[in-house]
Motif scaffolding. Structure first.
Motif, short mmCIF file in Angstrom:
data_model
loop_
_atom_site.label_atom_id
_atom_site.label_comp_id
_atom_site.label_asym_id
_atom_site.label_seq_id
_atom_site.Cartn_x
_atom_site.Cartn_y
_atom_site.Cartn_z
N UNK A 137 3.21 1.16 -3.12
CA UNK A 137 2.65 1.86 -4.41
C UNK A 137 1.77 3.09 -4.52
N UNK A 138 1.51 3.64 -3.34
CA UNK A 138 1.18 5.03 -2.72
C UNK A 138 2.22 5.94 -3.32
N UNK A 196 -3.45 21.95 -10.32
CA UNK A 196 -2.49 21.41 -10.19
C UNK A 196 -1.96 21.19 -11.14
N UNK A 228 5.54 5.57 -5.02
CA UNK A 228 5.52 5.79 -6.59
C UNK A 228 4.22 6.09 -7.06
N UNK A 229 3.09 6.19 -6.88
CA UNK A 229 2.25 6.73 -7.92
C UNK A 229 1.97 7.93 -7.68
N UNK A 230 2.37 8.56 -6.59
CA UNK A 230 1.92 9.94 -5.92
C UNK A 230 3.01 10.70 -6.03
N UNK A 287 0.86 -1.03 0.31
CA UNK A 287 -0.18 0.23 -0.06
C UNK A 287 0.62 1.48 0.30
N UNK A 288 1.46 1.26 0.56
CA UNK A 288 2.52 2.49 1.38
C UNK A 288 3.64 2.88 0.01
#
Lengths: 368, 325, 524
Positions: free
Chosen positions: A21-22, A98, A24-26, A18-19
């Motif tokens: 992945x998060x 953004x 990397x994705x964010x 979860x962490x």
């Protein structure tokens, strides 16, 4: 016991996935590629930009890698299926605060109204603006929120294998009542700048010349509506539809590539006089662009003769730079300067005031 | 030692159906009470209310004099064993037995020790590593019993725990249960519809009929001399009106219950044999004495000499007057 | 007292989590909840037309799907349950297939230059426009009707069928009238209502196959929100949409409550007389349905390897798995694949954890409550999430949130069925032995309903893989999923890439569903 180990391990694994992945994705910096320095410029455009030449890849390299070679700034391009979609994304970015895009290529002379209204562009006067036709700049946006890079007229492009030039010679919108209307494909004005230009062309002719209710034409003809110019042209080239809303330069394209005059272009006439809608496409810098300096350099590069000379044979529009010579094939194109422009009777103010309503009425007409 | 259990005016309804009506009952500590009654009489509901699985609509449940009506099962010191073993299918017998201890937070070592004790008591050590699927019916019910006993309950509630087993196994386990109750001294409430079980096990006998407690007391006196008509019916006694009773020499001003095993059959007399049937270990002879029909239990040595149509006499050795419906 | 406190605690946390789910779902409507706003959108001619179109296409699609699915269910009972099993698995695949795959499939098969429509031009009607929208919706929902009706028909007592058959002298009509219709009618109504809900709020299919002439209200919600940035109009349109969906949801709930419990290991009863023509017709019905459900998916796979006019190619797959920034996506293909898997895994973990809590504490109440989420369309939910949390929660969190809420009704339903299988006896035994709360759950309920956990997790993954509308509204390119890039590639007419993305996504869903098809079958 063993079972508990497994449970703990599973929980740890899930949390880690979860962490990480998060992160990397964010785009947590150690994982993200992008940077805020000025060695990159993010360019948004529509997918068919400069894609219609004899060697699109080479042109692409010449234009975008050429810029990198000249300035050391990398270009990151994002392509949208049409300019309308691109503008919507840019508006969203500005609204949400953004902003990722620096430069937008392909805002046309109607969309510029909306873009200014939404405040998504930042005025910029390039150093080489003198090379651009002044009348274009004045028509398009005297405040330099964006600068024109090419122009051309919207036309009915037809396939002579199916539609005779005679039939198209004294064309009016009324000619589409009947079989011709069944073979017409147009673009959705909400997503396509071509479609929007065509809508205003039609509205202009009906309201300002014929003095008739423009929505009736759409209700009666119900032409095939697709999302983008690309979709429409695809249907046309696949011989599913034989008349497509496109550009007055298309016959030049046909002549250049196939040495044929298979594809013709026609305008709606009024009292025998051809009427046209001039579309001007511009390039601008997004408000709050992360790489403002690089963006300015890119805009100047895009307007320079170096790039502009690629426009006629690759984007199939008239270049905005007055130093570029037109290729021979352009004798088959409809020159905007030779026809009566409907734009002249439909002021920017009038468009601005009515555009939303017109789109709503159009939607009602085509969804009936 | 066991706890005393008391029900005070307990009623329970399920929708429109009344399962228990105004039941009051005091079960002495460390006794074994059998609850007997036909199916649907409310026996199981009674047990579930004591266990805390159901809440009575009216009335109270007292354990050692403390009102536990609104308390959940696990604080009552009562554990229940069900008709079917209801073992957790995903756990071995050992894990099943240790389950309650685990739930109470007993340490692993202590739990293992207590499990070992209880499996020795029930002689099922060899089953510990098996899964419920691999156990026979009797083995499974023993494990279920161990699972309850390991908690050292003060009250053990058994809901027809043997009814799904075959005969010999049933008798074997019955003796086991009696032994354990004596050894551990907990209070036991045992629901059954089997009179053999009731007689063999019960210190006390409670008879439930139509949701009501119709008879309660010392097992032998209830069995031999019920005072309620419905209890007598449940027990299978002959129920005679005063007029009919008179025909066989019993005078009473109310109906009487005559247990079949308390009638002596004598050769020759005013009655006629209408039916002869053999049961396990004993025989049943129906006789008609004038307008009165009687069932008499006889030994196999006698039954061989009797046939339908024979003349016979009866001598009532024991009866009770039915004072209540 | 401690017991009471624990009970109160679980009730409160249950209510809190329900709030957490419903607040965003409903806050999406807030900006449009005024008569003025609703009046304004309804005064637009095109919204009224979209309303009518939504209603018409949903009514027609649901009627067709229910009719065909019901017929297929009856036909299924005439063949052995072993033979029925692959057909049901296949049906499940097409029901759970992500909408963009269905779009791809219909385009590949019936669209321009489609595999079937090239040979039989009239079939083009199924590839776009009104016909396309209805055909794709029917494709989606036949399985739903089929499985619902089938599971009620297998609950028909054998004796009843035999009796009716004997007394009717083998005639067909009495069997239909006395057995099939009474038994199947709640299932037929439930599947009509559920199909209606899905079709009425459909987004991906009308967006791509319908065009401006055949847009649903959901498509206009997107248009208002993302293209015009008119949040009030979007919310008002969503409110109008909700009103219709709520009615259908009530109808569904009522009918669903009348369904028999899902059969466990029941033998199939052939409700129709075993005459030869009955078998022939049944076989034909099943063959046609199977073909209708498979062909689009097969075409997607085939077309993913075809370069238009240039033979075979792997170009599409190269683009999907490319690590390089893709200009049509705004991120690399590889990243999109990563996003898709990441969202799916996280959704499964969160939805199953939250779902087991809700199902354990809330039981039937949770199930019924979550069913009402059907009335909240994906875009309404996405607007709500952006509205409430958009300011401070990053997009990936919102996407997982949206996927989780979308998956929860299914997850809770399947977990609850698992919990119910624990049975009263075991539950009572555990209670008297002192097991309660978390211990009871972890030691007894969870291990005994392990099977339903697999099912629930798989369903959550499949829902996440397939979710399009909410993701599309929330996501920026760096968080796009395969479902969205199918659409992006379609936009730039890179057909091999669009079909390749569809195939990859289909493979993911199919693998999961096939692995679990036996368990899922029981669940449906």
């Amino acid at each position: 016991m063993r079972k508990e180990h497994v449970t703990v391990l599973a929980i740890v694994a899930v949390v880690v996935i979860g962490v990480v992945g998060y992160l990397v994705l964010s785009g947590y910096p150690p994982f993200a590629g992008g940077s805020a320095s000025e060695d990159v410029v993010v360019v948004y455009t529509y997918e068919s930009l400069l894609a219609w030449g004899p060697d699109p890849d080479a042109t692409y390299k010449k234009v975008f890698e050429g810029f990198t070679n000249a300035t050391g700034i990398k270009v990151e391009i994002r392509k949208f299926s049409d300019a309308g979609e691109m503008l919507a994304e840019v508006i969203r970015q500005v609204k949400e605060g953004k902003v990722e895009a620096d430069v937008v290529i392909g805002i046309d002379n109607i969309q510029i109204i909306k873009a200014k209204e939404e405040g998504v562009l930042e005025p910029f006067t390039p150093s080489n603006i003198g090379e651009i036709y002044d009348w274009l700049v004045q028509d398009y946006d005297p405040e330099h929120y964006a600068i024109p890079y090419d122009y051309g007229v919207i036309a009915f492009v037809y396939d002579t294998n199916y539609v005779s030039p005679d039939e198209m010679s004294n064309l009016t919108f009324e000619s589409f009542y009947g079989d011709l209307g069944k073979t017409l494909v147009v673009e959705d004005p909400r997503t396509s700048s071509t479609g929007l230009a065509f809508l205003l062309y039609q509205i202009g002719v009906y309201e300002k010349y014929l003095g008739k209710d423009w929505t009736q034409w759409w209700r009666d003809i119900k032409p095939k509506v697709v999302k983008s110019w690309g979709d429409a042209y695809d249907l046309f080239l696949n011989e599913q539809y034989h008349v497509v809303v496109s550009y007055g330069t298309d016959p030049a394209y046909s002549y250049f590539f196939y040495n044929s005059t298979r594809y013709g272009a026609a305008l709606a006439t009024y009292n025998g006089k051809p009427l046209a809608w001039l579309q001007i496409e511009g390039i601008g810098i997004v408000k709050g662009a992360p790489h403002r300096k690089a963006a300015e350099k890119f805009v100047e590069w895009f307007l320079s003769k170096e790039v502009q000379k690629e426009i006629p044979l690759n984007n199939w529009m008239y270049p905005a730079n007055k130093n570029v010579e037109l290729p021979e094939a352009y004798k088959y194109a409809i020159n905007p300067l030779d026809v009566e422009l409907v734009n002249n009777r439909l002021s920017q103010e009038e468009i601005e005031a009515n555009l939303d309503n017109w789109i709503n009425e159009w939607l009602s007409a085509v969804s009936g | 030692m066991g706890y005393e259990v008391e029900l005070v005016n307990v009623s329970k309804r399920f929708g429109g159906f009344t399962a228990l009506r105004n039941v009051s009952l005091k079960v002495p500590a460390s006794s074994l009470t059998v609850v007997l009654g036909p199916s649907g009489a409310g026996k199981t509901t009674l047990l579930r209310i004591v266990a805390g699985l159901e809440r009575p609509d009216e009335g109270k449940v007292l354990i050692e004099g403390v009102d536990v009506t609104d308390e959940p099962p696990w604080v009552r010191g009562a554990v229940m064993v069900f008709q079917r073993p209801a073992l957790f299918p995903h756990m071995s017998a050992a894990e099943n037995i240790a389950f309650g201890l685990e739930a109470m937070g007993v340490s692993k070592d202590e739990a293992m020790a207590r499990v070992r004790d209880i499996v020795d008591l029930l002689r099922i050590r060899h089953l510990l590593s098996k899964l419920p699927d691999e156990l026979s019916g009797g083995e499974a019910q023993r494990v279920a019993l161990a699972r309850a006993l390991v908690l050292g309950p003060r009250i053990l509630l058994l809901d027809e725990p043997l009814s799904n087993l075959d005969l010999s196994l049933r008798e074997e386990l019955r003796a086991e249960i009696r032994r354990i109750q004596r050894e551990l001294g907990m209070t036991m409430l045992y629901v059954t519809h089997d009179q053999d079980e009731a007689l063999e096990l019960g210190d006390y006998l409670a008879i439930i009929y139509g949701g009501e407690l119709v008879e309660w007391g010392d097992a032998m006196s209830v069995y031999e001399s019920p005072s309620s008509m419905r209890a007598a019916r449940v027990l299978g006694h002959n129920i005679l009106s005063p007029d009919c009773a008179r025909e066989i020499g019993v005078s009473a001003n109310a109906p009487v219950a005559v247990p079949p095993h308390r009638i002596l059959l004598i050769e020759g007399g005013g009655c006629r044999v209408t039916r002869v049937a053999r049961r396990r270990s004993y025989g049943v002879v129906d006789v008609a004495c004038g307008g009165t029909r009687l069932r008499v239990a006889v030994g196999y040595d006698i039954i061989d000499s009797i046939k339908v149509g024979d003349r016979a006499g009866v001598e009532v050795r024991r009866y009770s007057v039915l004072k209540r419906p | 007292m401690r017991v009471r406190a624990a009970y109160a605690g679980s009730v409160i946390s249950f209510l809190l989590s329900i709030t957490l789910i419903y607040a965003p779902a409903l806050s999406g409507l807030a900006p449009g909840l005024s008569l003025a706003e609703i009046g304004k959108v309804l005064s637009q001619d095109f919204i009224r037309r979209a309303f009518i179109f939504s209603l018409t296409q949903a009514s027609i699609s649901s009627a067709l799907a229910t009719l065909i699915g019901g017929a297929a269910a009856v036909a299924l009972t005439t063949i052995s349950s072993r033979a029925a099993s692959p057909i049901r698995a296949l049906a499940l695949l097409s029901f759970m297939a992500p909408p963009m795959i269905v779009v791809s499939g219909f385009t590949a098969l019936y669209g321009r230059g489609g595999i079937l429509s090239s040979a039989v031009p009239p079939l083009r009607a199924l590839g776009e426009g009104f016909g396309g929208v209805v055909a794709a919706h029917v494709f989606y929902n036949i399985p739903l009707a089929m499985n619902l009706v089938y599971s009620t028909l297998v609950a028909v007592p054998r004796e009843l069928v035999d009796a009716v058959r004997i007394y009717s002298g083998g005639r067909l009509w009495p069997v239909i009238k006395r057995v099939i219709i009474p038994y199947a009618s709640p299932a037929l109504i439930a599947s009509y209502a559920l199909t209606f809900i899905y079709c009425f709020a459909s987004f991906a299919i009308p967006l791509t196959l319908g065009g401006p002439a055949y847009s649903t209200l959901e498509v206009y919600i997107y248009y208002f929100y993302r293209m015009l940035f008119d949040y009030e109009a979007a919310a008002a349109t969503a409110t109008v949409q909700l009103a219709v969906l709520a009615i259908a949801t009530v109808l569904f709930t009522l009918a669903y409550a009348r369904l028999p419990p899902p059969p466990v290991g029941r033998r199939v009863v052939a409700v129709l007389p075993g005459r030869k023509y009955v078998r022939t017709v049944s076989f034909a019905v099943l063959a046609v349905v199977a073909a209708y459900l498979t062909l689009p998916l097969i075409s997607v796979v085939i077309k993913s390897f075809l370069d238009p006019g240039n033979g075979l190619t792997l170009r599409g797959y190269e683009r999907v798995f490319s690590p390089v920034f893709d200009q049509a996506i705004g991120a690399s293909g590889m990243r999109v694949v990563g996003n898709t898997l990441y969202f799916a895994v996280m959704t499964a973990v969160i939805a199953v954890s939250a779902g087991s809590f809700l199902a354990f504490i809330g039981g039937a109440v949770a199930d019924a409550l979550l069913t009402t989420l059907l009335a909240i369309s994906p875009l309404t939910l996405a607007m709500g999430l952006l509205n409430m949390y958009g300011g401070f929660l990053p997009a990936p969190v919102l996407i997982i949130f949206a996927h989780t809420i979308a998956a929860l009704p299914l997850v809770v339903k399947s977990l609850r069925l698992g919990f119910l299988r624990v049975g009263r006896e075991i539950a009572d035994a555990a209670r008297v032995l002192g097991a309660r709360g978390l211990f009871y759950f972890l030691r007894v309920v969870a291990p005994l309903s392990r099977g339903s956990y697999f099912v629930a997790a798989a369903l959550a993954v499949v829902v996440s893989l397939g979710e399009f509308g909410a993701t599309y509204l929330i996501a920026r390119p760096e968080f796009y999923t395969l479902g969205i890039v199918i659409y992006s590639f379609r936009g730039v007419r890179d057909w091999p890439a669009s079909y390749a993305a569809s195939t990859v996504l289909l493979a993911m869903s199919a693998t999961l569903l096939l692995l679990l098809s036996r368990r899922l079958e029981r669940w449906m």
